[in-house]
Scaffold this active site. Structure first.
Site, PDB file in Angstrom:
ATOM      1  N   GLY A 261     -12.706  -4.170   1.403  1.00  0.00           N
ATOM      2  CA  GLY A 261     -14.087  -3.670   1.501  1.00  0.00           C
ATOM      3  C   GLY A 261     -14.397  -2.680   0.389  1.00  0.00           C
TER       4      GLY A 261
ATOM      5  NE  ARG B 257      -4.382  -1.498   1.814  1.00  0.00           N
ATOM      6  CZ  ARG B 257      -5.356  -1.692   2.679  1.00  0.00           C
ATOM      7  NH1 ARG B 257      -5.185  -1.392   3.954  1.00  0.00           N
ATOM      8  NH2 ARG B 257      -6.520  -2.178   2.285  1.00  0.00           N
TER       9      ARG B 257
ATOM     10  CE  LYS C  74     -19.372 -12.875  10.867  1.00  0.00           C
ATOM     11  NZ  LYS C  74     -19.576 -11.630  11.616  1.00  0.00           N
TER      12      LYS C  74
ATOM     13  N   GLY D  58      -7.400  -8.062   1.260  1.00  0.00           N
ATOM     14  CA  GLY D  58      -6.130  -8.317   1.927  1.00  0.00           C
ATOM     15  C   GLY D  58      -5.760  -9.786   1.967  1.00  0.00           C
TER      16      GLY D  58
HETATM   17  C1  3PG Z   1      -8.806  -1.667   4.990  1.00  0.00           C
HETATM   18  O1  3PG Z   1      -7.726  -2.152   5.331  1.00  0.00           O
HETATM   19  O2  3PG Z   1      -9.806  -2.365   4.737  1.00  0.00           O
HETATM   20  C2  3PG Z   1      -8.889  -0.184   4.812  1.00  0.00           C
HETATM   21  O3  3PG Z   1      -7.705   0.438   5.195  1.00  0.00           O
HETATM   22  C3  3PG Z   1     -10.074   0.372   5.585  1.00  0.00           C
HETATM   23  O4  3PG Z   1      -9.923   0.118   6.952  1.00  0.00           O
HETATM   24  P1  3PG Z   1     -11.209   0.002   7.862  1.00  0.00           P
HETATM   25  O5  3PG Z   1     -11.925  -1.249   7.437  1.00  0.00           O
HETATM   26  O6  3PG Z   1     -10.708  -0.068   9.279  1.00  0.00           O
HETATM   27  O7  3PG Z   1     -12.064   1.220   7.617  1.00  0.00           O
END
Ligand code: 3PG
Ligand code: MG
Length: 377
Positions: free
Chosen positions: A353, A39, A176, A330
């Site tokens: 997400g 990142r 999930k 990730g």
């Molecule tokens: C992630 O790693 O999914 C992003 O950096 C967003 O982080 P968060 O889900 O804690 O908002």
């Protein structure tokens, strides 16, 4: 300008200007050391472009979820050190989430962030699904633009969604069903096949009447899964499962517990933790025929070597696929890196997400904010 979102070029002359860049430097850190700096490296084209065009650059990011107060475990220091090596001269603010104003999109927190800045750039694709202060706030007052990473991610992922190369096969894993229901529905509208593995396959198998033993199961999602299966025959589910017997512990082979393969039904006390070899071969055949693949979520608990085979076989199939391949999230990105296959994937998304929400909604709060900046249109 892409779909109304300003680009770096739309910021005008930046000579001597101060630019605030929101990055997603939420990187994995173990014992104070960054274990994957993807990142950070991904933000470099934007940071360097701004410096090359005469700007003084201040970067900012969140790290983890520190709940609105300073917490040394979530200090940006390790990121700052790495950034100093990769992009000398770029300064980095402390973790934005040390202040409750960040997640609350608080006006006075936004005002402090933009103070002294002449322009704002959002290059934090992975956080652009959050309506947080640093994502949606600065474009209300500063000329703003999408950075190169944000632009690339949106182009690739919306391209997959809106103009798919066919056959388009998507692979979903992870724990999930409830987290992925929105994206499952959106994908079923566009894919030619949807492969489901990981923990969430057991709720689908239960919906078909199978016995799932002690596997992950979301009982309140069984009806929804049954409806999805009835209305769509594009869904591919496992036909065999690798499971851990009573007494075993995930991630701890020394604790004992037998590992065995079953068909679609598991005995009481057995926990399904990976797709079986027959399924991995079937999924690989489907993937091999694809002209576009989108993968989010591992097929099993690949961190435990007893349950990595399914994810590894699927990763190999994606790497070998002649079509256009995209990996997001990730865990699946980490799996691809662990197996040494990263450079055989066309696009590895820096967002988990965010990539799912972009596929589901076709837009993100961070993009909408940029579209309403004063220099847009
Ligand atoms: C992630 O790693 O999914 C992003 O950096 C967003 O982080 P968060 O889900 O804690 O908002
Ligand atoms: Mg997340």
């Amino acid at each position: 300008m892409i779909n109304g979102v300003p680009q770096l070029e739309d910021l005008g002359d930046l000579t001597g200007k101060r630019v605030l860049v929101r990055c997603d430097f939420n990187v994995p850190i173990r014992d104070g050391k960054i274990t994957d700096d993807l990142r950070i490296r991904a933000a470099l084209p934007t940071l360097r472009w701004l410096q090359d065009h005469g700007a003084t650059v201040t970067a900012c990011s969140h790290l983890g979820r520190p709940e609105g107060k300073p917490d040394p475990d979530y200090s940006m220091d390790p990121v700052r050190d790495r950034l100093a090596e990769l992009a000398p001269g770029v300064s980095l603010l402390e973790n934005l989430r040390f202040d409750p104003g960040e997640t609350g999109d608080d006006e006075s927190f936004v005002a402090r962030l933009v103070e002294g800045q002449d322009a704002y750039v959002n290059d934090a694709f992975g956080a652009s699904h959050r309506s947080h202060a640093s994502i949606v706030g600065p474009p209300r007052t500063l000329p703003s633009a999408a950075g190169r990473l944000l632009e690339k991610e949106v182009e690739v992922l919306l391209g997959c969604r809106n103009e798919p190369r066919r056959p388009f096969i998507s692979i979903l894993g992870g724990a999930k069903v409830s987290d992925k229901l929105g994206v499952i529905n959106a994908l079923l509208d566009v894919v030619d096949g949807l492969i489901i593995g990981g923990g969430m396959c057991f709720t689908f198998l239960a919906a078909q009447g199978h016995q799932v033993g002690s596997s992950l199961l979301e009982a309140d999602q069984i009806d929804t899964c049954r409806e999805l299966l009835a209305s769509d025959n594009a869904i591919h589910l496992p036909s065999d499962i690798t499971a851990l017997g009573p007494g075993g512990r995930i991630g701890d082979p020394s604790a004992g517990g037998e590992v065995r393969q079953f068909g679609r039904d598991l005995p009481d006390g057995w926990m399904g933790l990976d797709i079986g070899p027959g399924t991995a071969a079937e999924f690989s055949d489907v993937i091999g025929e694809a002209r576009q693949v989108l993968w989010n979520g591992p097929m099993g608990v690949f961190e435990d070597p007893r349950f990595e085979a399914g994810t590894r076989t699927v990763a190999d199939a994606v790497a070998d696929c002649g079509g256009f391949t995209v990996v997001g999230g990730g865990d699946s990105a980490a799996a691809v890196a662990q197996f040494g296959l990263a450079d055989q994937i066309d696009h590895i998304s820096t967002g988990g997400g965010a990539s799912l929400e972009l596929i589901e909604q076709g837009d993100l709060p961070g993009l909408a904010a940029l579209r309403s900046a004063s220099n847009a249109n």
